[in-house]
Design an enzyme around this catalytic site. Structure first.
Site, PDB file in Angstrom:
ATOM      1  N   ASN A 116       0.864  -1.181   0.000  1.00 21.79           N
ATOM      2  CA  ASN A 116       0.000   0.000   0.000  1.00 21.79           C
ATOM      3  C   ASN A 116       0.898   1.227   0.000  1.00 21.79           C
ATOM      4  OD1 ASN A 116      -2.974   0.778   0.393  1.00 21.79           O
ATOM      5  ND2 ASN A 116      -1.910   2.111   1.848  1.00 21.79           N
ATOM      6  N   SER A 163     -17.244  -6.874  -8.196  1.00 23.00           N
ATOM      7  CA  SER A 163     -18.398  -6.388  -7.450  1.00 23.00           C
ATOM      8  C   SER A 163     -18.686  -7.261  -6.240  1.00 23.00           C
ATOM      9  CB  SER A 163     -19.642  -6.354  -8.342  1.00 23.00           C
ATOM     10  OG  SER A 163     -20.748  -5.902  -7.576  1.00 23.00           O
ATOM     11  N   GLY A 164     -19.241  -6.625  -5.229  1.00 23.17           N
ATOM     12  CA  GLY A 164     -19.625  -7.371  -4.035  1.00 23.17           C
ATOM     13  C   GLY A 164     -19.311  -6.608  -2.769  1.00 23.17           C
ATOM     14  N   LYS A 202     -18.765  -4.194 -16.058  1.00 27.77           N
ATOM     15  CA  LYS A 202     -18.919  -3.757 -14.652  1.00 27.77           C
ATOM     16  C   LYS A 202     -19.663  -2.432 -14.589  1.00 27.77           C
ATOM     17  CE  LYS A 202     -18.774  -3.373 -10.305  1.00 27.77           C
ATOM     18  NZ  LYS A 202     -17.944  -2.516  -9.530  1.00 27.77           N
ATOM     19  N   HIS A 262     -23.234  -3.176 -15.068  1.00 25.96           N
ATOM     20  CA  HIS A 262     -23.681  -3.797 -13.806  1.00 25.96           C
ATOM     21  C   HIS A 262     -24.077  -2.695 -12.818  1.00 25.96           C
ATOM     22  CE1 HIS A 262     -22.802  -4.720  -9.596  1.00 25.96           C
ATOM     23  NE2 HIS A 262     -23.171  -5.972  -9.837  1.00 25.96           N
ATOM     24  N   ASN A 263     -23.214  -1.697 -12.679  1.00 29.03           N
ATOM     25  CA  ASN A 263     -23.495  -0.616 -11.725  1.00 29.03           C
ATOM     26  C   ASN A 263     -24.695   0.207 -12.175  1.00 29.03           C
ATOM     27  OD1 ASN A 263     -21.224  -1.543 -10.432  1.00 29.03           O
ATOM     28  ND2 ASN A 263     -20.366   0.481 -10.095  1.00 29.03           N
ATOM     29  N   GLU A 309     -27.585  -1.617 -11.209  1.00 26.75           N
ATOM     30  CA  GLU A 309     -27.676  -1.458  -9.734  1.00 26.75           C
ATOM     31  C   GLU A 309     -28.431  -0.163  -9.394  1.00 26.75           C
ATOM     32  OE1 GLU A 309     -23.841  -2.149  -7.636  1.00 26.75           O
ATOM     33  OE2 GLU A 309     -24.108  -0.138  -6.819  1.00 26.75           O
ATOM     34  N   LYS A 324     -20.979   8.123  -7.537  1.00 28.09           N
ATOM     35  CA  LYS A 324     -19.552   8.285  -7.845  1.00 28.09           C
ATOM     36  C   LYS A 324     -19.309   8.359  -9.349  1.00 28.09           C
ATOM     37  CE  LYS A 324     -17.956   5.850  -3.753  1.00 28.09           C
ATOM     38  NZ  LYS A 324     -19.018   4.799  -3.682  1.00 28.09           N
ATOM     39  N   ARG A 376     -31.390  10.609  -8.687  1.00 31.88           N
ATOM     40  CA  ARG A 376     -30.365  10.950  -7.681  1.00 31.88           C
ATOM     41  C   ARG A 376     -29.970  12.417  -7.814  1.00 31.88           C
ATOM     42  NH1 ARG A 376     -25.933   6.125  -6.578  1.00 31.88           N
ATOM     43  NH2 ARG A 376     -27.312   4.356  -6.885  1.00 31.88           N
ATOM     44  N   ARG A 400     -39.157  17.131 -39.165  1.00 33.73           N
ATOM     45  CA  ARG A 400     -37.747  17.338 -39.541  1.00 33.73           C
ATOM     46  C   ARG A 400     -37.630  17.684 -41.013  1.00 33.73           C
ATOM     47  NH1 ARG A 400     -34.718  13.092 -39.619  1.00 33.73           N
ATOM     48  NH2 ARG A 400     -32.729  14.126 -39.196  1.00 33.73           N
TER      49      ARG A 400
HETATM   50  N1  LIG Z   1     -15.771   0.125  -1.967  1.00 37.26           N
HETATM   51  C1  LIG Z   1     -16.537  -0.649  -2.736  1.00 37.26           C
HETATM   52  O1  LIG Z   1     -17.590  -1.167  -2.347  1.00 37.26           O
HETATM   53  C2  LIG Z   1     -16.094  -0.929  -4.125  1.00 37.26           C
HETATM   54  C3  LIG Z   1     -14.994  -0.277  -4.686  1.00 37.26           C
HETATM   55  N2  LIG Z   1     -14.571  -0.589  -5.949  1.00 37.26           N
HETATM   56  C4  LIG Z   1     -13.399   0.066  -6.530  1.00 37.26           C
HETATM   57  O2  LIG Z   1     -12.224  -0.546  -5.997  1.00 37.26           O
HETATM   58  C5  LIG Z   1     -11.168   0.427  -5.857  1.00 37.26           C
HETATM   59  C6  LIG Z   1     -10.717   0.453  -4.402  1.00 37.26           C
HETATM   60  O3  LIG Z   1     -11.836   0.837  -3.623  1.00 37.26           O
HETATM   61  P1  LIG Z   1     -11.725   0.997  -2.023  1.00 37.26           P
HETATM   62  O4  LIG Z   1     -11.103  -0.226  -1.455  1.00 37.26           O
HETATM   63  O5  LIG Z   1     -13.088   1.401  -1.575  1.00 37.26           O
HETATM   64  O6  LIG Z   1     -10.650   2.143  -1.807  1.00 37.26           O
HETATM   65  P2  LIG Z   1     -10.653   3.682  -2.221  1.00 37.26           P
HETATM   66  O7  LIG Z   1     -11.322   3.891  -3.530  1.00 37.26           O
HETATM   67  O8  LIG Z   1     -11.120   4.488  -1.063  1.00 37.26           O
HETATM   68  O9  LIG Z   1      -9.069   3.932  -2.424  1.00 37.26           O
HETATM   69  C7  LIG Z   1      -8.184   3.879  -1.343  1.00 37.26           C
HETATM   70  C8  LIG Z   1      -6.878   3.228  -1.767  1.00 37.26           C
HETATM   71  O10 LIG Z   1      -6.301   3.930  -2.883  1.00 37.26           O
HETATM   72  C9  LIG Z   1      -4.948   4.262  -2.520  1.00 37.26           C
HETATM   73  N3  LIG Z   1      -4.547   5.461  -3.245  1.00 37.26           N
HETATM   74  C10 LIG Z   1      -5.250   6.597  -3.398  1.00 37.26           C
HETATM   75  N4  LIG Z   1      -4.545   7.480  -4.127  1.00 37.26           N
HETATM   76  C11 LIG Z   1      -3.371   6.882  -4.445  1.00 37.26           C
HETATM   77  C12 LIG Z   1      -2.234   7.270  -5.207  1.00 37.26           C
HETATM   78  N5  LIG Z   1      -2.180   8.463  -5.807  1.00 37.26           N
HETATM   79  N6  LIG Z   1      -1.222   6.401  -5.316  1.00 37.26           N
HETATM   80  C13 LIG Z   1      -1.286   5.188  -4.737  1.00 37.26           C
HETATM   81  N7  LIG Z   1      -2.334   4.759  -4.020  1.00 37.26           N
HETATM   82  C14 LIG Z   1      -3.361   5.594  -3.875  1.00 37.26           C
HETATM   83  C15 LIG Z   1      -5.005   4.453  -1.042  1.00 37.26           C
HETATM   84  O11 LIG Z   1      -3.735   4.431  -0.499  1.00 37.26           O
HETATM   85  P3  LIG Z   1      -3.441   5.143   0.930  1.00 37.26           P
HETATM   86  O12 LIG Z   1      -3.908   4.180   1.976  1.00 37.26           O
HETATM   87  O13 LIG Z   1      -1.984   5.349   0.948  1.00 37.26           O
HETATM   88  O14 LIG Z   1      -4.231   6.418   0.959  1.00 37.26           O
HETATM   89  C16 LIG Z   1      -5.851   3.264  -0.651  1.00 37.26           C
HETATM   90  O15 LIG Z   1      -5.136   2.073  -0.683  1.00 37.26           O
HETATM   91  C17 LIG Z   1     -11.757   1.746  -6.355  1.00 37.26           C
HETATM   92  O16 LIG Z   1     -11.400   1.924  -7.695  1.00 37.26           O
HETATM   93  C18 LIG Z   1     -13.254   1.557  -6.226  1.00 37.26           C
HETATM   94  O17 LIG Z   1     -13.982   2.328  -7.143  1.00 37.26           O
HETATM   95  C19 LIG Z   1     -15.179  -1.587  -6.674  1.00 37.26           C
HETATM   96  C20 LIG Z   1     -16.254  -2.257  -6.168  1.00 37.26           C
HETATM   97  C21 LIG Z   1     -16.834  -1.950  -4.886  1.00 37.26           C
HETATM   98  O1  LIG Z   2     -19.105  -0.782  -7.598  1.00 35.92           O
HETATM   99  C1  LIG Z   2     -19.949  -0.982  -6.768  1.00 35.92           C
HETATM  100  C2  LIG Z   2     -20.640  -2.282  -6.620  1.00 35.92           C
HETATM  101  O2  LIG Z   2     -20.209  -3.178  -7.513  1.00 35.92           O
HETATM  102  C3  LIG Z   2     -20.395   0.103  -5.829  1.00 35.92           C
HETATM  103  O3  LIG Z   2     -21.525  -0.338  -5.168  1.00 35.92           O
HETATM  104  C4  LIG Z   2     -20.647   1.377  -6.556  1.00 35.92           C
HETATM  105  O4  LIG Z   2     -19.400   2.020  -6.773  1.00 35.92           O
HETATM  106  C5  LIG Z   2     -21.518   2.342  -5.814  1.00 35.92           C
HETATM  107  O5  LIG Z   2     -21.678   3.419  -6.659  1.00 35.92           O
HETATM  108  P1  LIG Z   2     -22.327   4.788  -6.204  1.00 35.92           P
HETATM  109  O6  LIG Z   2     -21.488   5.297  -5.046  1.00 35.92           O
HETATM  110  O7  LIG Z   2     -22.228   5.644  -7.420  1.00 35.92           O
HETATM  111  O8  LIG Z   2     -23.730   4.488  -5.775  1.00 35.92           O
END
Ligand SMILES: NC(=O)C1=CN([C@@H]2O[C@H](COP(=O)(O)OP(=O)(O)OC[C@H]3O[C@@H](n4cnc5c(N)ncnc54)[C@H](OP(=O)(O)O)[C@@H]3O)[C@@H](O)[C@H]2O)C=CC1
Ligand SMILES: O=C(CO)[C@H](O)[C@H](O)COP(=O)(O)O
Length: 482
Positions: free
Chosen positions: A38, A134-135, A188, A191-192, A195, A266, A293, A452
């Site tokens: 990380n 997803s999940g 994906k 899918h969203n 959703e 988002k 929304r 038209r």
């Molecule tokens: N949360 C959810 O339910 C879902 C999320 N996703 C996707 O999965 C991905 C991860 O999501 P999530 O786990 O929620 O985390 P976040 O989207 O909140 O991202 C946080 C992570 O990104 C790292 N990060 C941010 N900026 C940088 C950078 N410039 N360089 C390197 N690392 C960086 C952070 O590191 P640090 O700790 O150092 O800040 C941390 O590890 C995203 O793309 C999200 O859209 C997909 C499905 C579901």
């Molecule tokens: O990726 C997802 C699930 O698979 C998240 O649920 C999704 O990013 C949520 O989107 P939003 O914040 O726009 O409602």
């Protein structure tokens, strides 16, 4: 930090927030040696302190350490914020990797970014695999739905690992190779979008049951709980019962009444609609959900409208509540079918446009478990597309045609009640309008064409003979062929 473990980790994960941390644990629990990294080391340390005993983790302080710890060809899953952070991480990685290595982006990237990144990495001999995952938190840990794009060759290496950590339904993994370059992230994204549409329809059902039928949140929670044991069985219906049944500890009020009614987003729903517009595919259910929304978030404008126009409320109130609950159930199911049908249309159109060769039945198969839209009826969708891969619309499949026409009368009653009671139901109404338009003998598009041609000589085709025509509207209205 990396020494005796150099070159031994099966796979690496960089980005250990909610998704990456849980995905790394999932991999470790399945017996893989996982290198974890990380940007800020504290997250890596926290993961090891809390869960280090769950499997074989190799902590890496730097990206160079992460790469050094991996078996060849190296496989690195990137789980960081979408957009610029993902580019920053990829830029760092490509300087350390060698031809044949694989970078898997599991974030919610825009598929156009994925196509761009794939091209750049391919030129350097690297595989770039844009992968929808997803999940949420629970899925990442216990089995998500995984939608990998990228080359078929990369899937030969990654597929067995990803399939083993994915959710399993009827002995089948909720993971398959979607198609080349951006196909996985496109699927994906849709899918969203689905959703969004599904949640909007659920929200409209709640609103109608509450404001038109006068049920309390706890009663509506019970309704959803009952619905979850029938055709509507799905994760979203299940958690709707949980959220509606929850009481705020601080106030003793229903939780749903203390949450600000301004939905956030988002971007993946908006991207879905933008891409649908480009492809010319009507995804009205997703579009209405995105706009609902947006409208909800315009608090100032809403307050001004309430002040000037008075709060919306009509005259109709539901008499027979039990019958109305059943009507709403049927309207919800029919509207859901429309929303999913539109989403699958969009995937088909993109697959044809980009030459991805996506198997729609396989997409329904991998959405049956692990993901947010997992639902019993996805198995019906799987059957429909496996029975006929060229189905012009899900709505013409025998099962879905029957389900929608069985619910049609109830659907119309619900939309009429919504209109009369002043409860906005854009999802239900637009789904019904789509259903009516799709099977109309004649559409008023003929008049649009006439207009038209009148104002801009844009021409039209006729129903009775081939060719392109224009009427000389100001010169005796003579028709000419063009
Ligand atoms: N949360 C959810 O339910 C879902 C999320 N996703 C996707 O999965 C991905 C991860 O999501 P999530 O786990 O929620 O985390 P976040 O989207 O909140 O991202 C946080 C992570 O990104 C790292 N990060 C941010 N900026 C940088 C950078 N410039 N360089 C390197 N690392 C960086 C952070 O590191 P640090 O700790 O150092 O800040 C941390 O590890 C995203 O793309 C999200 O859209 C997909 C499905 C579901
Ligand atoms: O990726 C997802 C699930 O698979 C998240 O649920 C999704 O990013 C949520 O989107 P939003 O914040 O726009 O409602």
């Amino acid at each position: 930090m990396v020494n005796s473990t150099n070159g031994t980790a099966r796979i690496g994960v960089t980005g250990l927030a909610t998704m990456g941390g849980n995905l790394a644990r999932n991999l470790a629990r399945h017996g893989y040696r996982v290198a974890v990294h990380n940007r800020s080391m504290t997250r890596t340390q926290t993961l090891l302190d809390k869960h280090g005993d769950e499997g074989d983790f190799v902590p890496a302080e730097s990206m160079a350490d992460l790469v050094a710890s991996l078996q060849r060809p190296r496989q690195v899953i990137v789980m960081v914020k979408a957009g610029q952070p993902t580019d920053a991480v990829i830029d760092e990685l490509v300087e350390l990797l060698e031809p044949g290595d694989m970078v898997v982006d599991g974030g919610n990237a825009h598929f156009a970014d994925t196509r761009r990144r794939e091209t750049v990495l391919r030129e350097r001999g690297l595989h770039f695999v844009g992968t929808g995952i997803s999940g949420g938190e629970e899925g990442a840990l216990n089995g998500p739905s995984i939608m990998p794009g990228g080359s078929a060759e990369s899937y030969q290496h990654l597929g067995p690992v990803l399939e083993s950590i994915a959710a399993q339904v009827d002995g089948q993994p909720c993971c398959t190779h979607v198609g080349p370059d951006g196909a996985g992230h496109f699927v994906k994204m849709v899918h969203n979008g689905i959703e969004y549409a599904d949640m909007q329809l659920i929200a409209e059902s709640y609103d109608l049951l509450r404001r038109a039928a006068g049920l309390e949140p706890a009663e509506i929670a019970e309704v959803f709980r009952t619905w979850n044991s029938g055709d509507l069985e799905s994760y979203l219906v299940e958690i709707t019962a949980e959220v509606l049944g929850h009481v705020d500890a601080a106030t003793g009020r229903p939780f749903v009444d203390v949450v600000a009614d301004e939905a956030e987003q988002k971007g993946t729903g908006r991207w879905t609609v933008q891409e649908a517009l480009e492809l010319g595919i009507p995804v009205t259910g997703i579009a209405e959900a995105v706009f609902a929304r947006s409208l909800s978030a315009r608090a100032g404008q809403r307050a001004a409208a309430r002040g000037a126009l008075g709060a919306s409320s009509g005259t109709a109130k539901v008499g027979d509540r039990q019958a109305f609950v059943e009507d709403v159930r049927q309207a919800l199911y029919a509207s859901k079918v429309v929303a999913y049908a539109q989403g699958f249309d969009q995937i088909r159109a993109a697959s044809e446009f980009y030459g991805w060769g996506i198997d729609l039945g396989a997409m329904a198969t991998i959405w049956r478990g692990g993901c947010i839209i997992r639902a019993r009826f996805l198995d019906r969708i799987r059957q429909a597309y496996h029975g006929n891969a060229d189905l012009p619309s899900l709505l013409v499949d025998d099962y879905f045609a029957g389900a929608v026409s069985d619910g049609e009368a109830a659907w119309r009653r619900v939309v009429a009640t919504a209109v009369e009671s002043g409860v906005p139901a854009p999802g239900f109404s637009s789904a019904l309008a789509y259903h009516d338009a799709l099977r109309a003998e004649r559409l008023p598009a003929a008049l649009v064409q006439g207009l038209r041609d009148f104002f801009g000589a844009h021409t039209y085709r006729r129903v009775d003979r081939d060719g392109v025509f224009h009427t000389l509207w100001s010169e005796g209205r003579t028709e000419i062929g063009t």
